[in-house]
Design an enzyme around this catalytic site. Structure first.
Site, mmCIF file in Angstrom:
data_model
loop_
_atom_site.group_PDB
_atom_site.id
_atom_site.type_symbol
_atom_site.label_atom_id
_atom_site.label_comp_id
_atom_site.label_asym_id
_atom_site.label_seq_id
_atom_site.Cartn_x
_atom_site.Cartn_y
_atom_site.Cartn_z
ATOM 1 N N CYS A 136 0.869 -1.173 0.000
ATOM 2 C CA CYS A 136 0.000 0.000 0.000
ATOM 3 C C CYS A 136 0.911 1.230 0.000
ATOM 4 O O CYS A 136 1.905 1.235 -0.717
ATOM 5 C CB CYS A 136 -0.956 -0.036 1.194
ATOM 6 S SG CYS A 136 -0.135 -0.118 2.798
ATOM 7 N N MET A 137 0.632 2.214 0.817
ATOM 8 C CA MET A 137 1.491 3.394 0.869
ATOM 9 C C MET A 137 2.651 3.177 1.846
ATOM 10 O O MET A 137 3.793 3.461 1.521
ATOM 11 C CB MET A 137 0.685 4.634 1.261
ATOM 12 C CG MET A 137 1.472 5.927 1.159
ATOM 13 S SD MET A 137 2.107 6.287 -0.490
ATOM 14 C CE MET A 137 0.739 7.154 -1.205
#
Length: 172
Positions: A136-137
């Site tokens: 994800c981030m």
């Protein structure tokens, strides 16, 4: 109907992975039960019963930049980006990755048919033994996606802890 009772017991299984302070990973499997009588909730067994526990190494469930970089050229490894499509548009993505937002991971890996998965994501649906790397981030949502996949029975799922932030920093 006096004296007759319809009885149904349902079980839900949960698998929990915990990272300890000394970087050991403990894996627990739990079973909870709910009893329904005549269609209404009669008893909820809130006590979770641990059925097993085992030690795993952090290397077994996480990957680093080098591992992901090699995986980008291996079509047998699935790299799944669990960020929202707007984030992917704004920041970019790891090559050869598939965007399946966190809220769609469970349905995509469980109830979606093989044909529908292939149509939507342009790849075959992974088998339970396929290596899957979630990112994800920063690694938090990908950890949740990893847990969801484990709960669905996938056995070779990994979390890229540095995720997009690490990838973008090391590929500039």
């Amino acid at each position: 109907m006096l004296g007759r009772c319809l009885y149904r017991q349902m079980f839900a299984s949960y698998k929990l992975i915990t990272l300890t302070a000394n970087h050991n990973i403990l894996s627990y499997s739990y079973k909870a039960s709910v009893i329904r009588v005549n269609g209404s909730l009669n008893k909820l067994d809130l006590c979770l019963h641990r059925s097993y526990s085992e030690k795993s190494k952090i290397e077994d469930v996480t990957v680093d930049f080098e591992h992901v970089k090699k995986a980008t050229s291996n079509d047998n490894v699935y790299i799944i980006d669990v960020r929202e499509p707007d984030e992917v548009k704004e920041y970019g993505s790891i090559p050869n990755s598939v965007n399946i937002p966190l809220g769609s991971v469970t349905p995509a890996l469980s109830t979606m048919s093989d044909d529908e998965f292939a149509k939507v994501f342009k790849r075959q649906k992974p088998s339970e033994n396929t290596e899957i790397i979630f990112y994800c981030m920063i690694g938090k949502r990908s950890g949740m996606a990893q847990q969801n996949a484990i709960n669905l029975g996938y056995k070779n799922v990994k979390n890229y802890l540095g995720s997009w932030t690490d990838w973008a920093h090391k590929t500039q």
